[in-house]
Design a protein around this motif. Sequence first.
Motif, PDB file in Angstrom:
ATOM      1  N   CYS A  50      19.737  64.857  30.802  1.00  0.00           N
ATOM      2  CA  CYS A  50      19.536  63.755  31.754  1.00  0.00           C
ATOM      3  C   CYS A  50      20.466  62.601  31.421  1.00  0.00           C
ATOM      4  CB  CYS A  50      18.083  63.287  31.690  1.00  0.00           C
ATOM      5  SG  CYS A  50      17.773  61.782  32.616  1.00  0.00           S
ATOM      6  N   LEU A  52      20.052  59.618  32.311  1.00  0.00           N
ATOM      7  CA  LEU A  52      19.313  58.353  32.211  1.00  0.00           C
ATOM      8  C   LEU A  52      18.450  58.275  30.959  1.00  0.00           C
ATOM      9  CD1 LEU A  52      18.178  57.908  35.948  1.00  0.00           C
ATOM     10  CD2 LEU A  52      20.149  56.893  34.800  1.00  0.00           C
ATOM     11  N   CYS A  53      18.202  59.386  30.296  1.00  0.00           N
ATOM     12  CA  CYS A  53      17.362  59.362  29.098  1.00  0.00           C
ATOM     13  C   CYS A  53      18.045  58.567  27.970  1.00  0.00           C
ATOM     14  CB  CYS A  53      17.061  60.789  28.624  1.00  0.00           C
ATOM     15  SG  CYS A  53      15.640  61.552  29.438  1.00  0.00           S
ATOM     16  N   HIS A 118      11.190  60.561  30.546  1.00  0.00           N
ATOM     17  CA  HIS A 118      11.817  61.315  31.635  1.00  0.00           C
ATOM     18  C   HIS A 118      10.794  61.794  32.667  1.00  0.00           C
ATOM     19  CE1 HIS A 118      15.010  63.836  33.344  1.00  0.00           C
ATOM     20  NE2 HIS A 118      14.117  64.793  33.455  1.00  0.00           N
ATOM     21  N   HIS A 169      14.170  61.343  36.527  1.00  0.00           N
ATOM     22  CA  HIS A 169      13.909  60.240  35.583  1.00  0.00           C
ATOM     23  C   HIS A 169      13.592  58.978  36.391  1.00  0.00           C
ATOM     24  CE1 HIS A 169      14.553  58.690  31.372  1.00  0.00           C
ATOM     25  NE2 HIS A 169      14.304  57.598  32.077  1.00  0.00           N
TER      26      HIS A 169
HETATM   27 ZN    ZN Z   1      15.683  61.435  31.590  1.00  0.00          ZN
END
Ligand code: ZN
Length: 344
Positions: A50, A52-53, A118, A169
């Motif tokens: 991911c 965005l994690c 997430h 996410h």
């Molecule tokens: Zn994520």
Amino acid sequence: MLNLDDHPHRRYNPLLDEWVVVSPHRTKRPWQGQVEAPAPTTLPTYDPQCYLCPGNARAGGVTNPAYTGTFVFDNDFAALMPDAPAGELVVSHGDGPPLLRAVAERGICRVVCYSPRHDLALPQLTPAELRAVVDTWAAQYAELSALPWVRHVLIFENRGAMMGASNPHPHGQLWGTSFMPVQFAREDASQRSYYAAHGRTLLSDYLAIELERAERLVCQNEHFVALVPFWAAWPFETLVVARRPAPSLVALDGAERDGLAAMLKELTTRYDALFAAPFPYSMGFHQAPTDGAPHPAWHLHAHFLPPLLRSATVRKFMVGFELLGEAQRDLTPEQAAARLRALR
Ligand code: ZN
Ligand code: H2U
């Protein structure tokens, strides 16, 4: 005699100064389409893929910090740029008005992660975590407002693949722009003219009618009310209105911010319960322009525009008459509000 529960009619949207066709008699027609239950998905709390994690690399090569609360970054694929060159193109035929017009505009596009987790979405965040999201939005609105060329800040979220969200996410976006986008400009004009004529905000008066009639209310707390607007175009569209006519998130005090956080949790929990699945939507806040002037006509609100109609997979399409004429709905706003109100 017109009966709104039975007879075809049009409803007026005073914010956008447009109309929507309502066809209540059609909700009685048989439905033969397929209704599939979505496959339940369980997401990991952390996904190494991911972007965005916390701690992961984004597409632009930047690595996210090991953030523990909310996290804001400049969109790596921003639609608008802060330093785009100025200029315009204007072309007319003969002595006619311009038919080709283009104007250079500037903007800042950011991504807001609501949580390092997430697997969570707005309904699963705690009231304190949701309050932190509200505070982050308010701080971003204030920060971008302080730039002299930013005239408008739109805070929004696309949730779910059906709405084009690129990643589960929990995240939203915000765009600060050198111009007022058209939908916003229409709401701005409507609210200003109402306030100029009556000395009250359009949404204060509208909210008074809705609280009195109680036909389209979904849920409420001390500071915010969620309702299906009389003129809703999407089947389960809602409007979240501040009881006090505050012009922006920045103007909310601590108790009001907690009220908004609680409202976001309650409304999104109801949405997820409606078809027993994560409910896709586009949502966003409409707030006062950021030109530095006072805006007493402006009344903070959020729109939730969800596409689902009948189940977790059967959506309303805005096509045909809607695309070429005007919005149309079958399920009435009153029926939609009753469905959402009954859930918990
Ligand atoms: Zn994520
Ligand atoms: P949406 O899910 O609403 O598309 O928002 C995600 C945004 O994240 C999207 O606008 C940006 C996309 O441009 N993004 C980055 O800025 N960096 C990345 O590494 C991937 C996605």
